[in-house]
Scaffold this motif. Sequence first.
Motif, PDB file in Angstrom:
ATOM      1  N   LEU A 199      36.389  26.880  50.734  1.00  0.00           N
ATOM      2  CA  LEU A 199      35.941  27.946  51.623  1.00  0.00           C
ATOM      3  C   LEU A 199      34.424  28.089  51.606  1.00  0.00           C
ATOM      4  O   LEU A 199      33.791  28.294  52.646  1.00  0.00           O
ATOM      5  N   ARG A 200      33.829  27.976  50.441  1.00  0.00           N
ATOM      6  CA  ARG A 200      32.377  28.137  50.356  1.00  0.00           C
ATOM      7  C   ARG A 200      31.634  26.972  50.987  1.00  0.00           C
ATOM      8  O   ARG A 200      30.521  27.146  51.480  1.00  0.00           O
ATOM      9  N   GLU A 201      32.244  25.803  50.963  1.00  0.00           N
ATOM     10  CA  GLU A 201      31.648  24.672  51.673  1.00  0.00           C
ATOM     11  C   GLU A 201      31.589  24.930  53.180  1.00  0.00           C
ATOM     12  O   GLU A 201      30.746  24.377  53.876  1.00  0.00           O
ATOM     13  N   ARG A 202      32.487  25.786  53.662  1.00  0.00           N
ATOM     14  CA  ARG A 202      32.512  26.150  55.086  1.00  0.00           C
ATOM     15  C   ARG A 202      31.722  27.427  55.359  1.00  0.00           C
ATOM     16  O   ARG A 202      31.798  27.988  56.446  1.00  0.00           O
ATOM     17  N   ASP A 203      30.971  27.890  54.356  1.00  0.00           N
ATOM     18  CA  ASP A 203      30.136  29.086  54.479  1.00  0.00           C
ATOM     19  C   ASP A 203      30.951  30.347  54.769  1.00  0.00           C
ATOM     20  O   ASP A 203      30.502  31.245  55.497  1.00  0.00           O
ATOM     21  N   ILE A 204      32.153  30.425  54.221  1.00  0.00           N
ATOM     22  CA  ILE A 204      32.981  31.621  54.337  1.00  0.00           C
ATOM     23  C   ILE A 204      32.835  32.423  53.045  1.00  0.00           C
ATOM     24  O   ILE A 204      33.038  31.889  51.952  1.00  0.00           O
ATOM     25  N   SER A 205      32.487  33.694  53.166  1.00  0.00           N
ATOM     26  CA  SER A 205      32.298  34.540  51.984  1.00  0.00           C
ATOM     27  C   SER A 205      33.597  34.621  51.187  1.00  0.00           C
ATOM     28  O   SER A 205      34.644  35.003  51.726  1.00  0.00           O
ATOM     29  N   THR A 206      33.525  34.255  49.919  1.00  0.00           N
ATOM     30  CA  THR A 206      34.726  34.181  49.088  1.00  0.00           C
ATOM     31  C   THR A 206      34.444  34.733  47.698  1.00  0.00           C
ATOM     32  O   THR A 206      33.378  34.494  47.136  1.00  0.00           O
ATOM     33  N   VAL A 207      35.406  35.457  47.155  1.00  0.00           N
ATOM     34  CA  VAL A 207      35.317  35.973  45.785  1.00  0.00           C
ATOM     35  C   VAL A 207      36.474  35.373  44.990  1.00  0.00           C
ATOM     36  O   VAL A 207      37.627  35.423  45.424  1.00  0.00           O
ATOM     37  N   LEU A 208      36.155  34.801  43.853  1.00  0.00           N
ATOM     38  CA  LEU A 208      37.167  34.187  42.997  1.00  0.00           C
ATOM     39  C   LEU A 208      37.748  35.221  42.047  1.00  0.00           C
ATOM     40  O   LEU A 208      37.018  35.870  41.302  1.00  0.00           O
ATOM     41  N   GLY A 209      39.073  35.396  42.063  1.00  0.00           N
ATOM     42  CA  GLY A 209      39.699  36.303  41.108  1.00  0.00           C
ATOM     43  C   GLY A 209      40.931  36.984  41.658  1.00  0.00           C
ATOM     44  O   GLY A 209      41.396  36.694  42.768  1.00  0.00           O
ATOM     45  N   ASN A 210      41.460  37.903  40.866  1.00  0.00           N
ATOM     46  CA  ASN A 210      42.676  38.636  41.192  1.00  0.00           C
ATOM     47  C   ASN A 210      42.330  39.880  42.008  1.00  0.00           C
ATOM     48  O   ASN A 210      41.500  40.694  41.598  1.00  0.00           O
ATOM     49  N   ALA A 211      42.999  40.051  43.157  1.00  0.00           N
ATOM     50  CA  ALA A 211      42.699  41.173  44.049  1.00  0.00           C
ATOM     51  C   ALA A 211      43.106  42.517  43.457  1.00  0.00           C
ATOM     52  O   ALA A 211      42.755  43.559  44.015  1.00  0.00           O
ATOM     53  N   GLY A 212      43.834  42.525  42.358  1.00  0.00           N
ATOM     54  CA  GLY A 212      44.187  43.770  41.704  1.00  0.00           C
ATOM     55  C   GLY A 212      43.174  44.190  40.648  1.00  0.00           C
ATOM     56  O   GLY A 212      43.339  45.218  39.996  1.00  0.00           O
ATOM     57  N   ASN A 213      42.095  43.380  40.495  1.00  0.00           N
ATOM     58  CA  ASN A 213      41.076  43.647  39.490  1.00  0.00           C
ATOM     59  C   ASN A 213      39.935  44.454  40.106  1.00  0.00           C
ATOM     60  O   ASN A 213      39.414  44.104  41.166  1.00  0.00           O
ATOM     61  N   HIS A 214      39.541  45.520  39.425  1.00  0.00           N
ATOM     62  CA  HIS A 214      38.536  46.429  39.969  1.00  0.00           C
ATOM     63  C   HIS A 214      37.194  45.722  40.204  1.00  0.00           C
ATOM     64  O   HIS A 214      36.559  45.897  41.255  1.00  0.00           O
ATOM     65  N   GLU A 215      36.756  44.916  39.230  1.00  0.00           N
ATOM     66  CA  GLU A 215      35.466  44.248  39.360  1.00  0.00           C
ATOM     67  C   GLU A 215      35.465  43.257  40.526  1.00  0.00           C
ATOM     68  O   GLU A 215      34.481  43.135  41.256  1.00  0.00           O
ATOM     69  N   ILE A 216      36.578  42.549  40.691  1.00  0.00           N
ATOM     70  CA  ILE A 216      36.661  41.554  41.776  1.00  0.00           C
ATOM     71  C   ILE A 216      36.582  42.249  43.129  1.00  0.00           C
ATOM     72  O   ILE A 216      35.866  41.814  44.040  1.00  0.00           O
ATOM     73  N   MET A 217      37.305  43.353  43.285  1.00  0.00           N
ATOM     74  CA  MET A 217      37.301  44.054  44.566  1.00  0.00           C
ATOM     75  C   MET A 217      35.988  44.802  44.805  1.00  0.00           C
ATOM     76  O   MET A 217      35.618  45.074  45.953  1.00  0.00           O
ATOM     77  N   THR A 218      35.276  45.108  43.727  1.00  0.00           N
ATOM     78  CA  THR A 218      33.927  45.669  43.888  1.00  0.00           C
ATOM     79  C   THR A 218      33.003  44.625  44.486  1.00  0.00           C
ATOM     80  O   THR A 218      32.191  44.914  45.379  1.00  0.00           O
ATOM     81  N   LEU A 219      33.129  43.386  44.002  1.00  0.00           N
ATOM     82  CA  LEU A 219      32.343  42.295  44.560  1.00  0.00           C
ATOM     83  C   LEU A 219      32.682  42.047  46.030  1.00  0.00           C
ATOM     84  O   LEU A 219      31.816  41.689  46.832  1.00  0.00           O
ATOM     85  N   ALA A 220      33.973  42.238  46.388  1.00  0.00           N
ATOM     86  CA  ALA A 220      34.408  42.012  47.770  1.00  0.00           C
ATOM     87  C   ALA A 220      34.085  43.193  48.677  1.00  0.00           C
ATOM     88  O   ALA A 220      34.398  43.155  49.871  1.00  0.00           O
ATOM     89  N   ARG A 221      33.460  44.241  48.136  1.00  0.00           N
ATOM     90  CA  ARG A 221      33.065  45.450  48.873  1.00  0.00           C
ATOM     91  C   ARG A 221      34.266  46.130  49.517  1.00  0.00           C
ATOM     92  O   ARG A 221      34.291  46.420  50.721  1.00  0.00           O
ATOM     93  N   LEU A 222      35.256  46.422  48.694  1.00  0.00           N
ATOM     94  CA  LEU A 222      36.413  47.171  49.167  1.00  0.00           C
ATOM     95  C   LEU A 222      35.994  48.555  49.655  1.00  0.00           C
ATOM     96  O   LEU A 222      36.624  49.127  50.548  1.00  0.00           O
TER      97      LEU A 222
END
Length: 565
Positions: A457-480
């Motif tokens: 996905l990142r090779e295609r310049d699509i914003s991507t966050v690696l991790g579990n969507a139930g994790n607070h820190e990961i979803m903070t990075l994804a700007r929930l």
Amino acid sequence: MDHSTPLITTIAGGLVLAFIFGLIANRLRISPLVGYLIAGIVAGKHTPGFVADEALAHQLAEVGVILLMFGVGLHFSLKDLLSVKKIAIPGAIVQIAVATLLGMGLAYGLGWDMMTGIVFGLCLSTASTVVLLRALEERQLIESQRGKIAIGWLIVEDLAMVLALVLLPAITGIMQQGHSDFTNLAISLGITLGKVIAFIVLMIVVGRRVVPWLLAKSAGTGSNELFTLSVLAIAMGIAYGSVQLFGASFALGAFFAGMVLNESELSHRAAQNTLPLRDAFAVLFFVSVGMLFEPMTLIEQPLAVLGTLVIIVLGKSIAAFLIVRMFGHSKRTALTISASLAQIGEFAFILASMGVALGVLNKDGQSLILAGAILSILLNPLVFNLIGQYLAKTETIEDQIIEEVVEEEVAQVPVDMCNHVILVGYGRVGNILCERLHDQNIPLVVVENSLSRVEILRERDISTVLGNAGNHEIMTLARLDCASCMLVTTPNGYEAGEIVAYARSQRPDLMIIARAHYDDEVEYISERGANHVIMGEREIAQSMIDELHQDRESKKDTMMEGCPI
């Protein structure tokens, strides 16, 4: 017990007892594995009441190991295996040596001879693949760098145990003759290594072409039953062939069968179709382990049992922790590997049985190994939980993000956008949604726990966050906090429900759309806050009805145009 139907009785009794005690364990908020082990103790010959066929239970458990390792191979490519070879190979070898020496020390204290101590120590040095995979699956770590190191570590341990199983009879024969013939020993070792290497080369060179082709042919028939049968036939057939033709293990053969199939587009479907069987036979594995346990060992030899348990849970774990840290990995990775190895399993039982048969391990040693296995498997979930609590207390959010960056070797950059769509999962459905949203220039962030997919996905310049969507820190990075909508494409409905529940607790106003396969999943996800839950079968039926109505309206208009006024 009705001996006319031992297979049916063993399967039925094992599964029913496992369900009852597993449910009780779950209600008590402890791992269901504990319930499965207790079910095995109840079904064993050392307790009154129902007694299952021990030999059949062990064979059924072996089927579970084969299917589970095949599933791991489906998610573990050769590239992944080679990526951890620098830590997995030397780490596993040193850890086996340390555990064996500790076992020999305990054996010496119990008055056993050196050969008995070596066999006893080897049995304590190898961890259970089934237990490890269950622990990693529960924490969604299988595709993480830590998970790959742990799995690679165990594969090296399995190879070492295969060598031990082949060489032990030869060494015992030499000892019984009263002299050491190192030439014969070297020849036996060379033949064994040659066979294992030949099998691996065959699977990589030939299997990578033949196995996906066979699966594609079976899928082309259009029969789901034939496709599932082909998956099972490939897994079981290659596992059996690896033992009969190359002297490897069932687990190793099944793992490589899955690994060569990993590159096929049908690997996801193969994994999904075999999942129910893998779960059922994995349960029977734990039941079979419980059946071997003799409770009186705890009363008759408490100090020896405690010493064995200390070696397994502390000795191996400390050695693994120091090894991983010496190789420059983080504290979090070292603790994860340590917890992964703080138990023993299937190879310990096989090696102990062979040692008793060859006369190089006494019955007391086998009893201690079984007691250590039962207790360490019972304690393993607790070890993981304690490590998780320790990391939660000692690490800041910044530390956790840095850890993920270091371990996954991918930059975790906070998303710099708002009013965007968060897409959870980049599987078959997520892939289609991603293409449509991207084509329509809709701001998009993908949350995915597979490193290989994130890289694509990142090779295609699509914003991507690696991790579990139930994790607070990961979803903070994804700007929930400022997203306009969240699309949950996770195939497991109950996992999707937990993700939805977390997102709803953070954003009561967020539009959440999820997918489901069954009516109960629709209800479960809806109850946890999803605005809409899409079930594939319903949408297909509705689309067919819509097409039918359009076709009928079209024909009606045509007929009206042709009618004279």
